[in-house]
Design a protein around this motif. Sequence first.
Motif, PDB file in Angstrom:
ATOM      1  N   ASN A  80       0.822  -1.209   0.000  1.00 43.91           N
ATOM      2  CA  ASN A  80       0.000   0.000   0.000  1.00 43.91           C
ATOM      3  C   ASN A  80       0.851   1.252   0.000  1.00 43.91           C
ATOM      4  OD1 ASN A  80      -3.144  -0.188   0.342  1.00 43.91           O
ATOM      5  ND2 ASN A  80      -2.334  -1.934   1.491  1.00 43.91           N
ATOM      6  N   LEU A  81       1.928   1.247   0.809  1.00 40.00           N
ATOM      7  CA  LEU A  81       2.792   2.419   0.905  1.00 40.00           C
ATOM      8  C   LEU A  81       3.508   2.685  -0.418  1.00 40.00           C
ATOM      9  CD1 LEU A  81       3.935   4.659   2.635  1.00 40.00           C
ATOM     10  CD2 LEU A  81       5.636   3.054   3.534  1.00 40.00           C
ATOM     11  N   LYS A  82       4.036   1.645  -1.033  1.00 34.34           N
ATOM     12  CA  LYS A  82       4.706   1.801  -2.334  1.00 34.34           C
ATOM     13  C   LYS A  82       3.731   2.333  -3.383  1.00 34.34           C
ATOM     14  CE  LYS A  82       7.981  -2.021  -1.620  1.00 34.34           C
ATOM     15  NZ  LYS A  82       8.373  -3.365  -2.083  1.00 34.34           N
ATOM     16  N   ALA A  83       2.531   1.735  -3.409  1.00 34.98           N
ATOM     17  CA  ALA A  83       1.533   2.154  -4.398  1.00 34.98           C
ATOM     18  C   ALA A  83       1.132   3.605  -4.194  1.00 34.98           C
ATOM     19  CB  ALA A  83       0.312   1.242  -4.318  1.00 34.98           C
ATOM     20  N   LEU A  84       1.071   4.051  -2.935  1.00 35.29           N
ATOM     21  CA  LEU A  84       0.713   5.433  -2.649  1.00 35.29           C
ATOM     22  C   LEU A  84       1.769   6.396  -3.184  1.00 35.29           C
ATOM     23  CD1 LEU A  84      -1.133   7.506  -1.273  1.00 35.29           C
ATOM     24  CD2 LEU A  84       0.199   7.168   0.831  1.00 35.29           C
ATOM     25  N   VAL A  85       3.042   6.066  -2.997  1.00 33.46           N
ATOM     26  CA  VAL A  85       4.121   6.914  -3.505  1.00 33.46           C
ATOM     27  C   VAL A  85       4.043   7.014  -5.029  1.00 33.46           C
ATOM     28  CG1 VAL A  85       6.617   7.152  -3.729  1.00 33.46           C
ATOM     29  CG2 VAL A  85       5.629   6.438  -1.539  1.00 33.46           C
ATOM     30  N   VAL A  86       3.792   5.884  -5.681  1.00 30.87           N
ATOM     31  CA  VAL A  86       3.664   5.881  -7.143  1.00 30.87           C
ATOM     32  C   VAL A  86       2.470   6.733  -7.570  1.00 30.87           C
ATOM     33  CG1 VAL A  86       3.170   4.436  -9.153  1.00 30.87           C
ATOM     34  CG2 VAL A  86       4.788   3.635  -7.413  1.00 30.87           C
ATOM     35  N   ALA A  87       1.358   6.621  -6.839  1.00 32.97           N
ATOM     36  CA  ALA A  87       0.163   7.396  -7.176  1.00 32.97           C
ATOM     37  C   ALA A  87       0.397   8.891  -6.987  1.00 32.97           C
ATOM     38  CB  ALA A  87      -1.016   6.935  -6.312  1.00 32.97           C
ATOM     39  N   LEU A  88       1.132   9.265  -5.948  1.00 30.40           N
ATOM     40  CA  LEU A  88       1.464  10.677  -5.737  1.00 30.40           C
ATOM     41  C   LEU A  88       2.369  11.186  -6.862  1.00 30.40           C
ATOM     42  CD1 LEU A  88       2.037  10.664  -1.869  1.00 30.40           C
ATOM     43  CD2 LEU A  88       0.228  11.888  -3.090  1.00 30.40           C
ATOM     44  N   ALA A  89       3.246  10.306  -7.343  1.00 27.61           N
ATOM     45  CA  ALA A  89       4.104  10.677  -8.479  1.00 27.61           C
ATOM     46  C   ALA A  89       3.263  10.895  -9.738  1.00 27.61           C
ATOM     47  CB  ALA A  89       5.153   9.597  -8.723  1.00 27.61           C
ATOM     48  N   ILE A  97       9.699   7.698  -9.958  1.00 28.78           N
ATOM     49  CA  ILE A  97      10.829   6.837  -9.643  1.00 28.78           C
ATOM     50  C   ILE A  97      10.708   5.545 -10.447  1.00 28.78           C
ATOM     51  CG2 ILE A  97      11.322   7.707  -7.327  1.00 28.78           C
ATOM     52  CD1 ILE A  97       9.470   5.604  -6.232  1.00 28.78           C
ATOM     53  N   ASP A  98      11.859   4.961 -10.765  1.00 27.19           N
ATOM     54  CA  ASP A  98      11.868   3.732 -11.560  1.00 27.19           C
ATOM     55  C   ASP A  98      11.421   2.529 -10.742  1.00 27.19           C
ATOM     56  OD1 ASP A  98      12.744   5.069 -13.834  1.00 27.19           O
ATOM     57  OD2 ASP A  98      14.851   4.848 -13.253  1.00 27.19           O
ATOM     58  N   THR A  99      11.910   2.456  -9.521  1.00 25.90           N
ATOM     59  CA  THR A  99      11.573   1.306  -8.683  1.00 25.90           C
ATOM     60  C   THR A  99      11.748   1.651  -7.221  1.00 25.90           C
ATOM     61  OG1 THR A  99      12.036  -1.045  -8.271  1.00 25.90           O
ATOM     62  CG2 THR A  99      13.915   0.388  -8.732  1.00 25.90           C
ATOM     63  N   LEU A 100      11.003   0.946  -6.373  1.00 22.88           N
ATOM     64  CA  LEU A 100      11.137   1.072  -4.929  1.00 22.88           C
ATOM     65  C   LEU A 100      11.777  -0.203  -4.398  1.00 22.88           C
ATOM     66  CD1 LEU A 100       7.697   2.660  -4.065  1.00 22.88           C
ATOM     67  CD2 LEU A 100       9.891   3.649  -3.447  1.00 22.88           C
ATOM     68  N   PRO A 101      12.564  -0.136  -3.331  1.00 23.22           N
ATOM     69  CA  PRO A 101      13.237  -1.330  -2.810  1.00 23.22           C
ATOM     70  C   PRO A 101      12.234  -2.378  -2.347  1.00 23.22           C
ATOM     71  CG  PRO A 101      13.345   0.449  -1.201  1.00 23.22           C
ATOM     72  CD  PRO A 101      12.797   1.043  -2.476  1.00 23.22           C
ATOM     73  N   LEU A 102      12.610  -3.641  -2.513  1.00 22.27           N
ATOM     74  CA  LEU A 102      11.722  -4.723  -2.092  1.00 22.27           C
ATOM     75  C   LEU A 102      11.731  -4.865  -0.576  1.00 22.27           C
ATOM     76  CD1 LEU A 102      12.534  -7.384  -4.842  1.00 22.27           C
ATOM     77  CD2 LEU A 102      10.501  -5.946  -4.646  1.00 22.27           C
ATOM     78  N   GLY A 103      12.904  -5.148  -0.019  1.00 23.82           N
ATOM     79  CA  GLY A 103      13.013  -5.299   1.427  1.00 23.82           C
ATOM     80  C   GLY A 103      12.169  -6.446   1.938  1.00 23.82           C
ATOM     81  N   ASP A 104      11.849  -6.409   3.240  1.00 20.57           N
ATOM     82  CA  ASP A 104      10.981  -7.405   3.860  1.00 20.57           C
ATOM     83  C   ASP A 104       9.553  -7.165   3.391  1.00 20.57           C
ATOM     84  OD1 ASP A 104       9.216  -8.713   5.758  1.00 20.57           O
ATOM     85  OD2 ASP A 104      10.988  -9.037   6.987  1.00 20.57           O
ATOM     86  N   GLU A 105       8.871  -8.229   2.980  1.00 13.49           N
ATOM     87  CA  GLU A 105       7.531  -8.087   2.436  1.00 13.49           C
ATOM     88  C   GLU A 105       6.523  -7.584   3.468  1.00 13.49           C
ATOM     89  OE1 GLU A 105       6.614 -11.850   0.682  1.00 13.49           O
ATOM     90  OE2 GLU A 105       7.378 -11.232  -1.267  1.00 13.49           O
ATOM     91  N   SER A 109       9.449  -0.334   8.013  1.00 11.44           N
ATOM     92  CA  SER A 109      10.371   0.592   8.672  1.00 11.44           C
ATOM     93  C   SER A 109      11.512   1.013   7.747  1.00 11.44           C
ATOM     94  CB  SER A 109      10.927  -0.025   9.961  1.00 11.44           C
ATOM     95  OG  SER A 109      11.638  -1.222   9.684  1.00 11.44           O
ATOM     96  N   LEU A 110      12.188   0.045   7.115  1.00  9.56           N
ATOM     97  CA  LEU A 110      13.286   0.381   6.205  1.00  9.56           C
ATOM     98  C   LEU A 110      12.753   1.049   4.947  1.00  9.56           C
ATOM     99  CD1 LEU A 110      15.590  -2.772   6.546  1.00  9.56           C
ATOM    100  CD2 LEU A 110      15.848  -0.524   7.607  1.00  9.56           C
ATOM    101  N   LEU A 111      11.559   0.629   4.506  1.00  9.45           N
ATOM    102  CA  LEU A 111      10.953   1.242   3.328  1.00  9.45           C
ATOM    103  C   LEU A 111      10.667   2.714   3.594  1.00  9.45           C
ATOM    104  CD1 LEU A 111       9.655   1.140   0.523  1.00  9.45           C
ATOM    105  CD2 LEU A 111       7.528   0.347   1.627  1.00  9.45           C
ATOM    106  N   TRP A 112      10.119   3.019   4.769  1.00  7.83           N
ATOM    107  CA  TRP A 112       9.830   4.419   5.113  1.00  7.83           C
ATOM    108  C   TRP A 112      11.112   5.244   5.148  1.00  7.83           C
ATOM    109  CZ3 TRP A 112       5.577   7.347   5.378  1.00  7.83           C
ATOM    110  CH2 TRP A 112       5.680   8.604   5.990  1.00  7.83           C
ATOM    111  N   LEU A 113      12.160   4.674   5.729  1.00  9.38           N
ATOM    112  CA  LEU A 113      13.435   5.378   5.805  1.00  9.38           C
ATOM    113  C   LEU A 113      13.985   5.640   4.399  1.00  9.38           C
ATOM    114  CD1 LEU A 113      15.612   6.487   7.712  1.00  9.38           C
ATOM    115  CD2 LEU A 113      16.708   4.237   7.631  1.00  9.38           C
ATOM    116  N   TRP A 114      13.882   4.645   3.523  1.00 10.03           N
ATOM    117  CA  TRP A 114      14.349   4.814   2.149  1.00 10.03           C
ATOM    118  C   TRP A 114      13.550   5.902   1.431  1.00 10.03           C
ATOM    119  CZ3 TRP A 114      12.785   4.867  -2.851  1.00 10.03           C
ATOM    120  CH2 TRP A 114      13.749   4.710  -3.837  1.00 10.03           C
ATOM    121  N   ILE A 115      12.236   5.861   1.604  1.00  5.80           N
ATOM    122  CA  ILE A 115      11.378   6.865   0.963  1.00  5.80           C
ATOM    123  C   ILE A 115      11.727   8.262   1.456  1.00  5.80           C
ATOM    124  CG2 ILE A 115       9.002   7.730   0.867  1.00  5.80           C
ATOM    125  CD1 ILE A 115       8.073   4.817   0.804  1.00  5.80           C
TER     126      ILE A 115
END
Length: 404
Positions: A80-89, A97-105, A109-115
């Motif tokens: 949901n978080l990844k899709a939201l960032v893409v939708a805002l873009a 952005i081309d891609t978001l990190p996969l990380g733990d499914e 926490s790491l995804l938010w830090l990366w974003i």
Amino acid sequence: MTVHKKQRHLKEGPKRGSMPCMMPLKSWMMIGVMLIACLHAASVGAAGELLFSIKPTTHHGRKWRIGYLEGGPYSNYPLNLKALVVALADLGWVEKIDTLPLGDEADTSLLWLWISKNIKSDYITFVADAYWSSNWDIKKQRIQNQRAVIKRLNTQKDIDLMLAMGTWAGQDLANHRHHVPTVVISSSDPVGAKIIKSAQDSGFDHLNARVDPTRYERQLRIFHDIFGFTRLGIVYETDTVEGRTYAAIKDVEKLAKERHFTIVACHAPFSNVSKEEAFQAVLNCHRELAPKVDALYMTVHRGIDLHRMAELLAPFHPCKVPTFSQSGSNEVQHGVLLSIARAGFKYVAAFHAQTIAKIFNGAKPRDLDQLFQDPPRIAINTAAARIIGYDPPVEILNMADEIY
């Protein structure tokens, strides 16, 4: 791998044995009408409130600051978080952005830090230290996080909007203890969980939660139309409001009464246990239910581990029990037979992105639409079908937009 319709070359599966083979034309017509109605509702919901702009804008010359709260790690939350960032873009609020990190499914926490460090925008900042996860600890960490979030919102006043991911987070910010705009994402039933007053009114000026009142009814109607089961298995945390809400028990009970099938429930703790304990509880329930039911409705639960889905589903294979995922096509990709596809949460993310854009353009969250239905897209796993001896009729395959 998803197989697109134009590329489908399915080998002939085993002949149907005890499984229902073909529904009456009337049933297919009913499903067709349901899907058309859902698609119309989705297009109306996606239009949203036309009175408010979604054009990117700053907050009096500075960037809007966004924070995040969740109940704990869950596989749908990073998606949901990844899709939201893409939708805002897509709306121009952040750079594409081309891609978001996969990380733990399951771990955001790491995804938010990366974003927070990598997403470029002239309008939005995802605040790195404005992230809280309660790790499904209802007795201590959840209470501490709620206090910490509300204290920061009221004292530092450096957050302009909160993303409340899931039911716990929605409940924790649905109150008069703060007034920061809050968008609730990925809550199974925000009305039943008492996050919002109704589908039409959140009950709080600062709150907006997406609602799809008939989502689980639609799932169960299609599942029952296809298989005509008489004993439906379901696993959930039976002794908490949240557990019953995640599993959409009211909808299941309503359909059971209407369609005259029996619910065979099994208790599996969701909160205040480790992820491994949650997994083992679901697995034990599956072993218990497999010989007792003729269908399984796999509901939202922490114990559902995508990487161990084969182990979770194994008890149902010798019993030829069809399965339906409440969560969506991600679980179908990993072995569940059927679900309503979510298209990577693309459509609901676009809805939330527009809601956020309108809030930043002066709309009151309470005044914005909350009703939105995903466009109807069936997902099916043909390998799972062959394992249980089910040969999907052509009508099913024609209705499926995602075949795994």
